[in-house]
Design an enzyme around this catalytic site. Structure first.
Site, mmCIF file in Angstrom:
data_model
loop_
_atom_site.group_PDB
_atom_site.id
_atom_site.type_symbol
_atom_site.label_atom_id
_atom_site.label_comp_id
_atom_site.label_asym_id
_atom_site.label_seq_id
_atom_site.Cartn_x
_atom_site.Cartn_y
_atom_site.Cartn_z
ATOM 1 N N MET A 159 0.823 -1.211 0.000
ATOM 2 C CA MET A 159 0.000 0.000 0.000
ATOM 3 C C MET A 159 0.857 1.261 0.000
ATOM 4 O O MET A 159 0.574 2.217 -0.727
ATOM 5 C CB MET A 159 -0.965 -0.003 1.187
ATOM 6 N N ASN B 20 -15.584 -1.257 3.850
ATOM 7 C CA ASN B 20 -15.560 -2.555 4.527
ATOM 8 C C ASN B 20 -16.925 -2.902 5.115
ATOM 9 O O ASN B 20 -17.160 -4.010 5.515
ATOM 10 C CB ASN B 20 -14.496 -2.576 5.636
ATOM 11 N N GLU C 155 -1.061 -3.100 10.455
ATOM 12 C CA GLU C 155 -2.218 -2.860 11.323
ATOM 13 C C GLU C 155 -1.976 -3.438 12.728
ATOM 14 O O GLU C 155 -2.713 -4.320 13.182
ATOM 15 C CB GLU C 155 -3.476 -3.481 10.707
ATOM 16 N N ASN D 178 -6.800 -1.039 -2.665
ATOM 17 C CA ASN D 178 -5.690 -1.600 -3.425
ATOM 18 C C ASN D 178 -6.145 -2.019 -4.825
ATOM 19 O O ASN D 178 -7.157 -2.694 -4.942
ATOM 20 C CB ASN D 178 -5.124 -2.810 -2.672
ATOM 21 N N LYS E 43 1.541 1.572 15.440
ATOM 22 C CA LYS E 43 0.913 2.842 15.069
ATOM 23 C C LYS E 43 1.021 3.858 16.208
ATOM 24 O O LYS E 43 1.303 5.032 15.980
ATOM 25 C CB LYS E 43 -0.539 2.627 14.652
ATOM 26 N N HIS F 95 -8.306 6.253 3.716
ATOM 27 C CA HIS F 95 -8.281 4.838 3.369
ATOM 28 C C HIS F 95 -8.337 4.676 1.860
ATOM 29 O O HIS F 95 -9.345 4.961 1.226
ATOM 30 C CB HIS F 95 -9.456 4.116 4.034
ATOM 31 N N SER G 52 -7.509 0.283 7.561
ATOM 32 C CA SER G 52 -8.800 -0.188 7.068
ATOM 33 C C SER G 52 -9.624 -0.798 8.197
ATOM 34 O O SER G 52 -10.742 -1.241 7.980
ATOM 35 C CB SER G 52 -8.594 -1.233 5.970
#
Length: 193
Positions: free
Chosen positions: A16, A193, A94, A145, A99, A142, A121
């Site tokens: 990404m 999502n 993630e 891909n 993070k 977001h 995501s």
């Protein structure tokens, strides 16, 4: 007042991060791909090369422009790249602790008006904003891909996000030919999502 984006740092040398970094040089935006490990750039470089070759083969770009885009992406492990960034897009794994550490450190390195975003995501934008100094400048961006092809970008406003941050990003992405969608609040799974 909306901020002018002249330099973007994409943090994360994975699929990404590499794809997101492809989008900006074509629009005259200084682009840096940052990772904690030099070894990440081998894979990122291959992703970028393959993506640009496909764009050229399909007539989206000339081979010359594709080569120019590749040349304009700077690869670095030096955290000094954050010191004059206008926009930082985090695209690291993630993992909450990663993070958390990233935002606590980087939000101290960047200027106070630098926009900070996450390509997450799955993780709550409001949760991530707790780790950001001046969370008013933080939101979700977001990308789907492959981000350099799929036009949708979800801009997710956190509870503390300043509206002008969202407006700046919306205009930036629209000017780049993307189809930004503004989510006015942080909801689980965002929109796609």
């Amino acid at each position: 007042m909306k901020k002018t984006i002249k330099k973007v740092v994409v943090a994360g040398g994975g699929l990404m991060g590499a794809g997101i970094s492809l989008m900006f040089p074509e629009y005259g935006i200084e682009t840096v791909l940052y990772s904690v490990a030099e070894k990440d750039f081998d894979k990122a470089g291959k992703v970028i090369d393959k993506s640009l070759a496909a764009l050229a083969e399909n007539g989206r770009l000339t081979r010359q422009i594709a080569d120019e885009i590749k040349e304009k992406i700077q690869f670095t492990v030096d955290k000094k790249c954050f010191e004059n960034a206008d926009l930082v897009i985090e695209a690291i794994p993630e993992i909450m602790d990663l993070k958390k550490n990233f935002y606590e450190e980087v939000s101290e390195l960047v200027p106070e008006d630098t926009i900070l975003t996450s390509n997450t995501s799955a993780i709550s934008v409001n949760q991530l904003s707790k780790f950001v100094k001046f969370p008013e400048r933080f939101c979700g961006t977001h990308f789907l891909n492959p981000p350099h092809i799929i036009p949708l970008v979800e801009i997710t406003k956190g509870d503390k996000t300043d509206q002008t941050v969202c407006e700046t990003l919306y205009t930036l992405f629209k000017d780049m030919g993307k189809e930004p969608v503004l989510l006015k609040k942080d909801v689980k799974g965002f929109l796609s999502n």
